[in-house]
Structures are given as structure tokens and as C-alpha cells.
Design an enzyme around this catalytic site. Structure first.
Site: not given
Length: 165
Positions: A117, A136
């Protein structure tokens, strides 16, 4: 199903290319932080071994394999759902977004042991401590799209209606 495949393919590709560029070429894994448009858009390296917001984080191989299995089961479920009760074009694109994003995060877990991320957005004096990635965003948009644009109820797996009812 072709629309689902292509949407999934392009999301998966965009997710993986963005991770290669940001994590490896820009070397965010070493730098940890890169301010792009502070405070609105920043790159912050985060290795997520859990699910959203780091929930159920565990560094064990068993936890990683369970999360991979769950993601693959969800992909399978969405594929069967879309095949049995085909939604319109927007619903098929949404299914592809969800599938491509899920498979992108699965590949991260296989390659790195955790999901890479790196996107961080803050605004208005509120600092966001969480990071996310392209996968995501696609998973969220795909799930939301499937809620808004579900199957038509006239797919291959739906019951036949009698005339006049």
C-alpha cells in the site's frame, strides 16, 4: 464475461505497474515517504499483512494463506454470480474491477508476503494514517458497483417464469 475479463485484466495490470513504479523504481520501500501534492496526495509505504486498515494483521504464513484463499473464493463467487445472473454492462465492469483488484492483492501476498500500500490522502487539517493502492480502489468501486447494478434476474441460473405471472 468478456467485459468482466477485460476490466479485471486492466485493473490488475494498472495495479501491478503502479506498484512496480512506486515501490521499486521510485524506491518507496527504502524512502518510506514521498510528498507529491502535500497534504492532499502523498506516497507512504505500508506493507499490509491483514485486510483493510490492517485488520487481522498476522505475519504467519497460515494467516497469509487464509487471506489468499478467501480472496480467491470471493473471485470465484463473483464469477459464478455474474455468469448465472448477468448484470448489465456497468455491473460487469464492476465485477471486473473487484476481481482485478482482488487478484492484484493476491499476487502481492504471494510475492511479498503482504500487500504493498502506498497512496495516502489527507485534507483539511485531518491527517489520514492509512495507505491504500489501486487494487483497493478497484475492489471498493467494484463492490459498490455490484450493489448498485446487480444481476437482472433473468440469467442462466434464475428460475423460469410462467407466462402470465
Amino acid at each position: 464475461m468478456r467485459t468482466v475479463f477485460w476490466a479485471a485484466f486492466w485493473v490488475f495490470l494498472l495495479d501491478q505497474v503502479s506498484k512496480i513504479v512506486v515501490v521499486h523504481l521510485l524506491d518507496l520501500r527504502t524512502l518510506g515517504e514521498i510528498d507529491v501534492l502535500p497534504p492532499f496526495v502523498n506516497l507512504r509505504m505500508a506493507w499490509n499483512s491483514g485486510i483493510n486498515f490492517g485488520l487481522f494483521s498476522g505475519h504467519s504464513d497460515a494467516a497469509r494463506m487464509v487471506l489468499i484463499a478467501i480472496a480467491l473464493l470471493i473471485v470465484g463467487f463473483v464469477l459464478v454470480w455474474v455468469w448465472r445472473d448477468p448484470p448489465g454492462r456497468t455491473g460487469r465492469i464492476a465485477a471486473g474491477l473487484l476481481i482485478g483488484g482482488a487478484l492484484g492483492n493476491v499476487l502481492d501476498r504471494v510475492l511479498y508476503g503482504a500487500v504493498a500500500d502506498f497512496l495516502n490522502m489527507s485534507c483539511c487539517g485531518i491527517e489520514n494514517p492509512y495507505a491504500f493502492n489501486v487494487a483497493d480502489i478497484a475492489i471498493f468501486a467494484g463492490a459498490f458497483g455490484l450493489v448498485l447494478f446487480p444481476g437482472s434476474g433473468s440469467g442462466k441460473g434464475s428460475p423460469k417464469r410462467k407466462k402470465g405471472t
